[in-house]
Motif scaffolding. Structure first.
Motif, PDB file in Angstrom:
ATOM      1  N   LEU A  44     -17.292  15.323   2.226  1.00  0.00           N
ATOM      2  CA  LEU A  44     -18.020  14.065   2.189  1.00  0.00           C
ATOM      3  C   LEU A  44     -17.163  12.947   1.597  1.00  0.00           C
ATOM      4  N   MET A  45     -17.105  11.804   2.304  1.00  0.00           N
ATOM      5  CA  MET A  45     -16.343  10.644   1.851  1.00  0.00           C
ATOM      6  C   MET A  45     -17.145   9.378   2.109  1.00  0.00           C
ATOM      7  N   MET A  50     -12.543   7.011   3.503  1.00  0.00           N
ATOM      8  CA  MET A  50     -12.075   7.367   4.850  1.00  0.00           C
ATOM      9  C   MET A  50     -10.978   6.421   5.311  1.00  0.00           C
ATOM     10  N   ASN A  51     -11.212   5.133   5.138  1.00  0.00           N
ATOM     11  CA  ASN A  51     -10.237   4.136   5.582  1.00  0.00           C
ATOM     12  C   ASN A  51      -8.896   4.316   4.872  1.00  0.00           C
ATOM     13  N   ARG A  52      -8.956   4.639   3.572  1.00  0.00           N
ATOM     14  CA  ARG A  52      -7.711   4.860   2.827  1.00  0.00           C
ATOM     15  C   ARG A  52      -6.964   6.071   3.374  1.00  0.00           C
ATOM     16  N   ALA A  53      -7.721   7.132   3.662  1.00  0.00           N
ATOM     17  CA  ALA A  53      -7.109   8.360   4.189  1.00  0.00           C
ATOM     18  C   ALA A  53      -6.496   8.123   5.571  1.00  0.00           C
ATOM     19  N   ILE A  54      -7.168   7.289   6.389  1.00  0.00           N
ATOM     20  CA  ILE A  54      -6.649   6.980   7.728  1.00  0.00           C
ATOM     21  C   ILE A  54      -5.375   6.147   7.617  1.00  0.00           C
ATOM     22  N   GLU A  55      -5.361   5.193   6.696  1.00  0.00           N
ATOM     23  CA  GLU A  55      -4.186   4.330   6.513  1.00  0.00           C
ATOM     24  C   GLU A  55      -2.954   5.125   6.089  1.00  0.00           C
TER      25      GLU A  55
END
Length: 243
Positions: A44-45, A50-55
């Motif tokens: 769960l995020m 999520m955006n940080r992990a995608i970046e």
């Protein structure tokens, strides 16, 4: 299509003129075979996490394990968040950039401006959503595309598309074109449909076991001229499912 791009780019303006269409903006779709479509489970995020992990490029590497992720255009959508299990489900769609560019250039060569691009199965889902039939199957439905180019089962559950590829050998595809609707039973073709139906059944069983819900009917989309020959065979192999 891409093998005939010069011919197609010449035909597009003629088709538009015949239909008296003046708009130059176009929505186009790319084949399912040009995309990777998965529903993945993640810890769960929040959207910000999520955006940080995608970046940092770490999210998809960990969840999908695609080494060539940089060769794809990625779309994602959070489907569910479950605080009790501390898990979330994400729809992951990755389209090959080379195919995206190839189909875009084909359309541009035909004098159009591609403004929206989608994977074909989602284009079908959108078309289905816009039909009156959708009101009767708001919770779930299933669509198979059956033919020479695209073969997959798409289950739409709570507006979540779950796509399963169905495998056909090149020689099997060729054999499908050689039967006609009035022909007597062909054992070789019947075996092809039986194997095809087994793949559908396996996908249905996995869905039904996971979500504890049953699918009683499947909508069939096909470019085959002799599709009526195959419909009774699908029904024969999956007797509790309407087609």
């Amino acid at each position: 299509l891409l093998d005939c791009k010069d011919y197609l780019s010449e035909q597009i303006p003629l088709a538009l003129a015949n239909a008296k269409i003046t708009s130059k903006n176009a929505a186009i779709s790319i084949p399912v075979t040009s995309a990777v479509i998965k529903v993945v489970t993640s810890p769960l995020m929040t959207d910000e996490e999520m955006n940080r992990a995608i970046e940092t490029a770490s999210l998809w590497e960990n969840l999908v394990q695609m080494e060539d992720i940089n060769d794809y255009s990625v779309f994602h959508q959070v489907i569910t968040r479950n605080p009790k299990t501390n898990k979330m489900e994400i729809l992951f769609v990755a389209s090959k950039l080379s195919d995206v560019n190839a189909y875009s250039s084909l359309v541009k060569k035909g004098g159009l401006n591609p403004v929206i691009m989608d994977v074909r199965c989602f284009s079908l889902k959108n078309a289905f959503d816009n039909t009156k039939l959708h009101k009767d199957f708001a919770k779930q439905t299933a669509i198979i595309e059956f033919g020479l180019n695209e073969n997959y089962l798409m289950i739409i559950y709570n507006n979540m598309p779950i796509v399963t590829d169905i495998f056909l050998r090149p020689q099997e595809k060729q054999m499908l074109t050689q039967v006609n609707e009035t022909q007597q039973a062909n054992p070789e073709v019947e075996n092809i449909i039986r194997r095809y139906s087994m793949q559908i059944k396996q996908a249905l069983n996995e869905h039904e076991n996971k979500y504890q819900t049953k699918i009683n009917s499947i909508n069939v989309v096909s470019g085959l001229n002799n599709i009526k020959y195959f419909m009774p065979q699908f029904t024969k192999n999956l007797q509790n499912t309407g087609f």
